[in-house]
Scaffold this motif. Sequence first.
Motif, PDB file in Angstrom:
ATOM      1  N   LEU A 231     -23.119  34.840 -10.457  1.00 63.23           N
ATOM      2  CA  LEU A 231     -22.345  34.753  -9.214  1.00 63.23           C
ATOM      3  C   LEU A 231     -21.501  33.484  -9.182  1.00 63.23           C
ATOM      4  CD1 LEU A 231     -24.985  35.921  -6.568  1.00 63.23           C
ATOM      5  CD2 LEU A 231     -22.928  37.144  -7.257  1.00 63.23           C
ATOM      6  N   GLN A 232     -22.097  32.374  -9.532  1.00 62.55           N
ATOM      7  CA  GLN A 232     -21.385  31.103  -9.433  1.00 62.55           C
ATOM      8  C   GLN A 232     -20.272  30.988 -10.465  1.00 62.55           C
ATOM      9  OE1 GLN A 232     -24.436  28.092  -9.704  1.00 62.55           O
ATOM     10  NE2 GLN A 232     -25.162  28.431  -7.614  1.00 62.55           N
ATOM     11  N   THR A 233     -20.462  31.574 -11.627  1.00 61.89           N
ATOM     12  CA  THR A 233     -19.443  31.481 -12.676  1.00 61.89           C
ATOM     13  C   THR A 233     -18.168  32.221 -12.293  1.00 61.89           C
ATOM     14  OG1 THR A 233     -21.165  31.304 -14.353  1.00 61.89           O
ATOM     15  CG2 THR A 233     -18.952  31.909 -15.112  1.00 61.89           C
ATOM     16  N   ILE A 250     -22.921  39.494   1.104  1.00 60.85           N
ATOM     17  CA  ILE A 250     -22.328  39.776   2.412  1.00 60.85           C
ATOM     18  C   ILE A 250     -22.891  41.115   2.853  1.00 60.85           C
ATOM     19  CG2 ILE A 250     -20.186  39.958   3.719  1.00 60.85           C
ATOM     20  CD1 ILE A 250     -18.780  38.765   1.231  1.00 60.85           C
ATOM     21  N   ILE A 251     -23.502  41.168   4.028  1.00 59.30           N
ATOM     22  CA  ILE A 251     -24.207  42.378   4.442  1.00 59.30           C
ATOM     23  C   ILE A 251     -23.568  42.978   5.686  1.00 59.30           C
ATOM     24  CG2 ILE A 251     -26.388  41.635   3.430  1.00 59.30           C
ATOM     25  CD1 ILE A 251     -27.344  40.843   6.215  1.00 59.30           C
ATOM     26  N   THR A 287     -21.466  41.572  -3.319  1.00 55.98           N
ATOM     27  CA  THR A 287     -21.313  40.226  -3.858  1.00 55.98           C
ATOM     28  C   THR A 287     -19.953  39.656  -3.452  1.00 55.98           C
ATOM     29  OG1 THR A 287     -20.305  41.020  -5.895  1.00 55.98           O
ATOM     30  CG2 THR A 287     -22.716  40.893  -5.836  1.00 55.98           C
ATOM     31  N   PRO A 288     -19.758  38.360  -3.562  1.00 63.56           N
ATOM     32  CA  PRO A 288     -18.425  37.798  -3.292  1.00 63.56           C
ATOM     33  C   PRO A 288     -17.342  38.400  -4.190  1.00 63.56           C
ATOM     34  CG  PRO A 288     -20.065  36.055  -3.347  1.00 63.56           C
ATOM     35  CD  PRO A 288     -20.749  37.293  -3.796  1.00 63.56           C
ATOM     36  N   SER A 293     -24.122  45.279  -4.438  1.00 66.50           N
ATOM     37  CA  SER A 293     -25.332  44.761  -5.075  1.00 66.50           C
ATOM     38  C   SER A 293     -26.609  45.280  -4.429  1.00 66.50           C
ATOM     39  CB  SER A 293     -25.339  43.225  -5.023  1.00 66.50           C
ATOM     40  OG  SER A 293     -25.278  42.765  -3.681  1.00 66.50           O
ATOM     41  N   TYR A 294     -26.479  45.936  -3.280  1.00 69.36           N
ATOM     42  CA  TYR A 294     -27.684  46.451  -2.614  1.00 69.36           C
ATOM     43  C   TYR A 294     -27.288  47.577  -1.666  1.00 69.36           C
ATOM     44  CZ  TYR A 294     -32.176  46.629  -0.197  1.00 69.36           C
ATOM     45  OH  TYR A 294     -33.371  47.045   0.313  1.00 69.36           O
ATOM     46  N   ILE A 295     -28.087  48.623  -1.656  1.00 68.87           N
ATOM     47  CA  ILE A 295     -27.958  49.698  -0.667  1.00 68.87           C
ATOM     48  C   ILE A 295     -29.366  50.109  -0.264  1.00 68.87           C
ATOM     49  CG2 ILE A 295     -27.811  51.507  -2.432  1.00 68.87           C
ATOM     50  CD1 ILE A 295     -25.916  51.506   0.910  1.00 68.87           C
TER      51      ILE A 295
END
Length: 427
Positions: A231-233, A250-251, A287-288, A293-295
């Motif tokens: 994520l940071q890279t 972000i949700i 993700t940014p 990334s999630y459901i």
Amino acid sequence: MTPTKSVLKKKKIETDSKRYNRAVDRQKNRDKHHVARVLLELQSAEFVATPYIPEQDTQGLTPFNEVESETCTFTWKGKTEGPGKSLQPCKENDKEKLNELDSRINSEIQRLLSENMALKSELNSFYMNQESFKEDNEKVKYYTGLPNYLTLMVVMDLVSPFLKMKKNMRLGAFERVLLTLMRLKHNFPLKDLAYRFKTSSSTVSRIFTLVIHIMFVRMKHFIYWPEREELQTTMPLEFRKHFARKTSVIIDCFEIFIARPKALLARAQTWSNYKHHNTVKFLIGITPQGSISYISNGWGGRASDKYITEACGILDNLLPGDLVLADRGFDIADSVGVYCAEVNIPSFTRGKSQLSATDVETTRKIAHVRIHVERVIGLVRNKYTILQDKIPIDFLIHEKDEVPTIDKIVNVCCALTNMNESVVGFD
């Protein structure tokens, strides 16, 4: 005449009429078969022209070259026809006409063959098979939502090994996967798909349920929570500017309309005061970078955003120092704090005449980047329109410890969306 005799006479007349009609039909069929046999014999017949020499000339009195220009015999299946019969004699001046006719016939045959090949190619473009989708990315994108044919074949390689070909199954693995993607993309009715793929509506329904299950099992790893270093890279610049590199997810929640349940308890649990309809609610996290990334699993529309977030298990993925961006309805600061993480939500205006300058700036920054999750939700729902329609109750019914069909559909749609280009730019 008694009524019984009248009925018997009427039945006899009907029987005789039917017998007569059957006899007429049999005679017609015999005539058709006879004509067909004659045509086949004519088509396979071989005509051989040989010089005709009358019986009086068999002693060699008439020169051969003189006879050749006047008369010919024709042999058809061993039968010989001489002059004065039904066939016309062959003449020297007919050779040029025959050659010209032969040339015209060959040219016409070549033209018809070329036209036939062109029509076959055009007809194949209307068929829903693998050949019609090769080298046609626009068609792939329209019918499946995937960016190109190569991506479609990646999905095929994941799913097709688990689609066994049954004895009476007319559709191959490609057609079954394509059928499922077409229903997800355009929400075609079962009858429409049955006509397109030349099968029955019940078969389409069974294929859709089976393929969705296989795609759910094989493609759920496309939705994954990335490592912090990843994520940071690749953190987009706007997130670095406002929130350093701490943002992990972000949700937001979105709802899907369902048919009205008959059971009163289910009707109450699925009623959404926000949508004023019976719904199923899902929590989504991106993700940014814009990938999903999630459901979560589906929840009744009555459940609050805060309750779903705390109960679905998304918080278990947080690491100390992570930052979660959310809307005002996600009052989860305490729950996130348990994981030594932080949540940023827009400031509340309730009980305040106006927000302070600091709150206004913070709210503006959050809204500026939080819009991406709404764009992703819009992308999923607009790309796969089955999520826009009212879902039947059958998709919610399931056995204990099994995943409902609606959850499988949403997971597959999110996985397919991740195979497309992100809505968030790196800049």
